[in-house]
Write a protein that holds these residues in place. Structure first.
Motif, short mmCIF file in Angstrom:
data_model
loop_
_atom_site.label_atom_id
_atom_site.label_comp_id
_atom_site.label_asym_id
_atom_site.label_seq_id
_atom_site.Cartn_x
_atom_site.Cartn_y
_atom_site.Cartn_z
N ALA A 56 13.10 73.90 122.36
CA ALA A 56 12.30 72.97 121.56
C ALA A 56 10.88 72.85 122.12
N ILE A 57 10.75 72.80 123.42
CA ILE A 57 9.43 72.71 124.04
C ILE A 57 8.59 73.93 123.67
N ALA A 58 9.17 75.12 123.80
CA ALA A 58 8.43 76.34 123.48
C ALA A 58 7.98 76.35 122.03
N LEU A 59 8.85 75.96 121.11
CA LEU A 59 8.47 75.95 119.69
C LEU A 59 7.38 74.92 119.42
N CYS A 60 7.47 73.76 120.06
CA CYS A 60 6.41 72.75 119.91
C CYS A 60 5.08 73.29 120.40
N ILE A 92 7.42 83.39 115.35
CA ILE A 92 8.66 82.79 114.83
C ILE A 92 8.44 81.32 114.52
N ALA A 93 7.78 80.60 115.43
CA ALA A 93 7.54 79.17 115.25
C ALA A 93 6.71 78.90 113.99
N TRP A 94 5.64 79.67 113.82
CA TRP A 94 4.77 79.44 112.65
C TRP A 94 5.47 79.82 111.35
N GLN A 95 6.27 80.89 111.37
CA GLN A 95 7.01 81.26 110.16
C GLN A 95 8.03 80.20 109.77
N ARG A 96 8.72 79.66 110.75
CA ARG A 96 9.80 78.71 110.48
C ARG A 96 9.30 77.29 110.25
N PHE A 97 8.26 76.86 110.98
CA PHE A 97 7.85 75.45 110.96
C PHE A 97 6.40 75.22 110.54
N GLY A 98 5.66 76.27 110.29
CA GLY A 98 4.24 76.13 109.97
C GLY A 98 3.95 75.32 108.72
N SER A 99 4.86 75.33 107.77
CA SER A 99 4.64 74.57 106.53
C SER A 99 5.37 73.23 106.54
N GLY A 149 3.34 66.26 112.84
CA GLY A 149 3.68 65.10 113.65
C GLY A 149 5.16 64.99 113.94
N TRP A 150 5.65 63.75 113.92
CA TRP A 150 7.03 63.46 114.28
C TRP A 150 8.01 64.26 113.42
N LEU A 151 7.74 64.40 112.15
CA LEU A 151 8.65 65.12 111.26
C LEU A 151 8.78 66.60 111.65
N ARG A 152 7.70 67.19 112.11
CA ARG A 152 7.75 68.60 112.53
C ARG A 152 8.58 68.73 113.81
N VAL A 153 8.37 67.83 114.75
CA VAL A 153 9.16 67.89 115.99
C VAL A 153 10.63 67.64 115.68
N HIS A 154 10.90 66.72 114.79
CA HIS A 154 12.28 66.44 114.39
C HIS A 154 12.92 67.68 113.73
N GLU A 212 8.49 80.81 126.73
CA GLU A 212 7.61 81.94 126.44
C GLU A 212 6.92 81.76 125.08
N THR A 213 5.84 81.02 125.08
CA THR A 213 5.14 80.75 123.82
C THR A 213 4.56 82.02 123.21
N ASP A 214 4.15 82.96 124.04
CA ASP A 214 3.56 84.19 123.52
C ASP A 214 4.55 84.98 122.67
N GLN A 215 5.83 84.93 123.02
CA GLN A 215 6.84 85.70 122.30
C GLN A 215 7.51 84.92 121.17
N LEU A 216 7.30 83.62 121.12
CA LEU A 216 7.93 82.79 120.09
C LEU A 216 6.94 82.25 119.06
#
Length: 174
Positions: free
Chosen positions: A80-84, A22-29, A33-38, A15-19
């Protein structure tokens, strides 16, 4: 080449619409690339407790994120797929068999498994948030948007799995 668009949008278990927030707050900065997925894999690996008894055919990425914190390999992959996808990284679900090739004794039994691939610039790269370490010897069965597209089995009505056995053998390079 297939379109990457389908691997950027939400799906039954992702559910990308609901996550997205959260994804941008946690991983936006985080580095791209590979480091973000890791970083996503590290996060998912640390926040889901694995256990076969925790399997649920209805658990989604959001369910695993919000209140369950438990699951099996497909739950790690879906989360992980949804957050990516929320971060504009195409990601697809993979299902197959993961044997013991390249692992240290004592060897865990091989098992059906789920992992994912992320498209980074020029090609698809394999990631596994459950094991969160590189593995060799994966036997890919199918790829799709999520487990709904490529379920390991489909049954209608009650069934009982009595046994299954799959084995892999390492073959020396010629």
């Amino acid at each position: 080449m297939e379109s990457l668009q389908v691997y950027l949008i939400g799906s039954r278990y992702c559910e990308t619409d609901q996550l997205s927030e959260i994804a941008w707050q946690r991983f936006g900065s985080a580095p791209t690339g590979w480091l973000r997925v890791h970083a996503i894999c590290d996060f998912v690996h640390q926040h889901i407790k694995f256990g076969y008894q925790n399997a649920s055919r209805t658990r989604t990425a959001l369910g695993a994120y919000n209140n369950e914190g438990q699951g099996v390999c497909r739950d790690y992959a879906h989360r992980a797929i949804a957050l990516c996808r929320c971060l504009n990284i195409p990601a697809r679900y993979c299902t197959g068999f993961l044997g013991d090739v390249g692992t240290q004794p004592p060897f865990a039994p091989g098992d059906f498994a789920a992992w994912f691939e992320a498209y980074l610039g020029d090609r698809w790269y394999t990631f596994d948030a459950r094991n969160n370490t590189p593995r060799i010897g994966r036997v890919l069965i199918a790829r799709g948007r999520d487990a709904c597209d490529v379920a390991l089995s489909a049954a209608f009505g009650p069934i009982t799995l009595e046994a299954f056995k799959v084995w892999t053998d390492e073959v020396a390079a010629a």
